[in-house]
Design a protein around this motif. Structure first.
Motif, PDB file in Angstrom:
ATOM      1  N   LYS A 255       0.834  -1.209   0.000  1.00  0.00           N
ATOM      2  CA  LYS A 255       0.000   0.000   0.000  1.00  0.00           C
ATOM      3  C   LYS A 255       0.868   1.258   0.000  1.00  0.00           C
ATOM      4  O   LYS A 255       0.639   2.198  -0.777  1.00  0.00           O
ATOM      5  CB  LYS A 255      -0.920  -0.001   1.217  1.00  0.00           C
ATOM      6  N   LYS A 258       2.711   1.718  -3.435  1.00  0.00           N
ATOM      7  CA  LYS A 258       1.764   2.101  -4.489  1.00  0.00           C
ATOM      8  C   LYS A 258       1.342   3.563  -4.334  1.00  0.00           C
ATOM      9  O   LYS A 258       1.281   4.315  -5.317  1.00  0.00           O
ATOM     10  CB  LYS A 258       0.545   1.190  -4.433  1.00  0.00           C
ATOM     11  N   GLU A 259       1.060   3.961  -3.098  1.00  0.00           N
ATOM     12  CA  GLU A 259       0.648   5.346  -2.855  1.00  0.00           C
ATOM     13  C   GLU A 259       1.768   6.321  -3.156  1.00  0.00           C
ATOM     14  O   GLU A 259       1.528   7.420  -3.680  1.00  0.00           O
ATOM     15  CB  GLU A 259       0.165   5.499  -1.414  1.00  0.00           C
ATOM     16  N   GLU A 260       3.011   5.932  -2.871  1.00  0.00           N
ATOM     17  CA  GLU A 260       4.158   6.784  -3.225  1.00  0.00           C
ATOM     18  C   GLU A 260       4.227   6.978  -4.735  1.00  0.00           C
ATOM     19  O   GLU A 260       4.475   8.087  -5.224  1.00  0.00           O
ATOM     20  CB  GLU A 260       5.462   6.142  -2.741  1.00  0.00           C
ATOM     21  N   ASN A 262       1.739   6.722  -6.892  1.00  0.00           N
ATOM     22  CA  ASN A 262       0.617   7.560  -7.324  1.00  0.00           C
ATOM     23  C   ASN A 262       0.886   9.039  -7.058  1.00  0.00           C
ATOM     24  O   ASN A 262       0.569   9.901  -7.882  1.00  0.00           O
ATOM     25  CB  ASN A 262      -0.668   7.133  -6.599  1.00  0.00           C
ATOM     26  N   GLN A 263       1.471   9.319  -5.904  1.00  0.00           N
ATOM     27  CA  GLN A 263       1.774  10.702  -5.557  1.00  0.00           C
ATOM     28  C   GLN A 263       2.831  11.280  -6.489  1.00  0.00           C
ATOM     29  O   GLN A 263       2.732  12.437  -6.929  1.00  0.00           O
ATOM     30  CB  GLN A 263       2.256  10.776  -4.096  1.00  0.00           C
TER      31      GLN A 263
END
Length: 497
Positions: A255, A258-260, A262-263
């Motif tokens: 998680k 993946k969020e890194e 996306n950012q």
């Protein structure tokens, strides 16, 4: 010698009488229980046998009968306790040993079951029931061994097969059910896995293994936050649950990575996003749905970095992991369009439209089909070496250059093969200019219409020399192409008026 009368105390006589009365009552309850049992009224039979035990708690047969009733009610753990109590009271009670063995079998403990059946066979070697049940225990052990080997080799289908066979014998074994559910989850059969785990949790809400499998299903369905909650709950119930600990760690790491990514993408840091998605893909190769999204996300970053071929490969990897992933088909189709691989683009858009018949998807499919149709004709833009948005002046300049380059007279000294090829190219240049310099023809060409049906244009009767003369003759001065012997082959000169 005269007989001596022994006086029995009144209270002792009362006690003896009371015991005898209790035994009669217990026996009556037992008989009533037997009647209910024969009528398959097992709950009523259970109540009667319980009353018999309460009246006479040292009678092995009462426990044995109640154990048989509990087995019919599928309450195997309670039945096991009653069977064990029966043989403690009477070690020669063969039915007690048989029932204990059957309870062990139903609960998945084949080794303990085998010991019980061996005990019966020691007392009665010809006991057919004990012989048969002992073979069943051996078969169950073999299924367990095969399942362990299959899990080690990651042959989850084989494990599920073995567990189905084992559960046909050991129907109350939570361990077998959990192993089956875990393998179903690892095979991507999440609803089935969740159903098994939920059934166990309804009976035992603190079962750490079932909590782990429930979390595993959510994790593989890309519901990572909810999955972590179940893993944490499993660890609360069983702090040493290694699988739950590993899954929880992977879920959090996946998680975060993946969020890194996306950012970074939102910040237009496409190289960083591409690298972060790549790192996220190494966290857990078994997480099919999340990895499919990561491949698709990396493809999006790849397009921004002009890595379209790699983006196509990433979309293909996403589709291999999740054949229902529409976004991956759409992204790959657009990459195919960008790289002029129209047949592949049409195939992907057809797949999308078959799945989701929306007007947007229909338009995308039609656009791809049009480009495919156009790609099968001569590409007049390529013939002239200009882009599809070329201006009128750019088209004229390109024609001037290509017409002079391929004019047959310029290649009069070449081999017949070269002359033929150059003549063909010269004609194509003239065709291209005729179409692209005429606004009406150009619009029809760009829209994919068949120009051979247009009046005044027939490629078969087309004369490129006429176009050449008209083009160069229409300049401010006069232009001649001199192919006379004095001028020498392939020489040009300008004449100004």
């Amino acid at each position: 010698m005269a007989a001596v009368d022994i006086d029995v105390p009144v209270d002792t006589e009362a006690k003896i009488g009371n015991v005898e009365e209790m035994e009669r009552q217990a026996d009556a309850f037992k008989e009533q229980g037997n009647l209910f049992y024969s009528q398959k009224a097992y709950s009523e039979a259970f109540n009667c046998y319980t009353k018999a035990i309460d009246a006479c708690p040292q009678n092995a047969s009462y426990y044995g009968n109640r154990a048989a009733t509990l087995m019919m009610l599928c309450r195997f753990r309670e039945a096991l306790e009653d069977s064990q109590q029966a043989v403690r009271l009477d070690d020669c009670f063969m039915k007690g040993h048989l029932r204990e063995g059957k309870c062990h079998l139903s609960l998945g403990n084949a080794m303990a079951a085998s010991r019980c059946f061996q005990k019966v066979l020691e007392m009665e070697p010809s006991n057919r029931e004990a012989q048969q049940e002992n073979k069943t225990a051996e078969t169950l052990l073999e299924f367990e061994r095969m399942a362990d080997f299959g899990f080690e080799k990651r042959d989850f289908r084989k494990v599920v097969f073995c567990m189905d066979r084992a559960l046909s014998v050991a129907s109350a074994c939570h361990r077998f059910k959990i192993l089956k559910a875990e393998c179903l989850a690892l095979m991507g059969r999440y609803p089935e896995a969740q159903s098994v785990a939920s059934d166990i949790l309804r009976m035992d809400s603190t079962n750490a293994d079932a909590l782990y499998v429930r979390g595993l299903c959510l994790y593989y369905e890309d519901c990572i936050d909810k999955a972590v909650q179940f893993f944490v709950q499993a660890l609360r119930m069983a702090p040493d649950h290694e699988k739950a600990r590993l899954a929880c760690r992977n879920a959090k790491a996946l998680k975060a990575k993946k969020e890194e990514g996306n950012q970074a993408f939102k910040s237009s840091s496409y190289e960083a996003a591409y690298q972060l998605y790549t790192e996220a893909l190494t966290v857990d190769p078994n997480n099919i749905k999340t990895n499919a999204k990561l491949y698709c996300n990396r493809a999006t970053a790849g397009v921004k970095l002009n890595k379209r071929n790699q983006a196509i490969d990433d979309c293909t990897s996403a589709i291999k992991l999740d054949e229902s992933y529409i976004k991956a088909y759409l992204r790959r189709a657009q990459c195919y369009m960008d790289t002029e691989q129209y047949e592949e683009a049409v195939r992907d858009y057809e797949k999308v439209y078959q799945t989701e018949k929306t007007s947007d998807h229909k338009q995308l499919l039609k656009a791809a089909q049009l480009e495919l149709k156009k790609s099968k004709r001569k590409d007049y833009y390529k013939v002239l070496g200009v882009g599809k948005n070329a201006t009128e002046d750019e088209i004229k300049k390109a024609y001037r250059k290509r017409a002079l380059m391929h004019h047959p007279d310029r290649h009069s000294a070449a081999t017949p093969e070269v002359q033929k090829e150059e003549e063909k190219k010269f004609k194509e240049v003239g065709e291209a200019f005729t179409v692209l310099s005429d606004p009406k023809k150009k619009v029809r060409y760009d829209n994919g219409h068949d120009l051979d049906n247009d009046s005044g244009f027939d490629a078969r009767d087309f004369d490129a020399n006429n176009i050449f003369r008209a083009f160069f003759g229409g300049q401010g001065g006069g232009f001649s192409f001199d192919s006379s012997p004095d001028a020498g082959p392939g020489n040009f000169f300008f004449q100004f008026g």
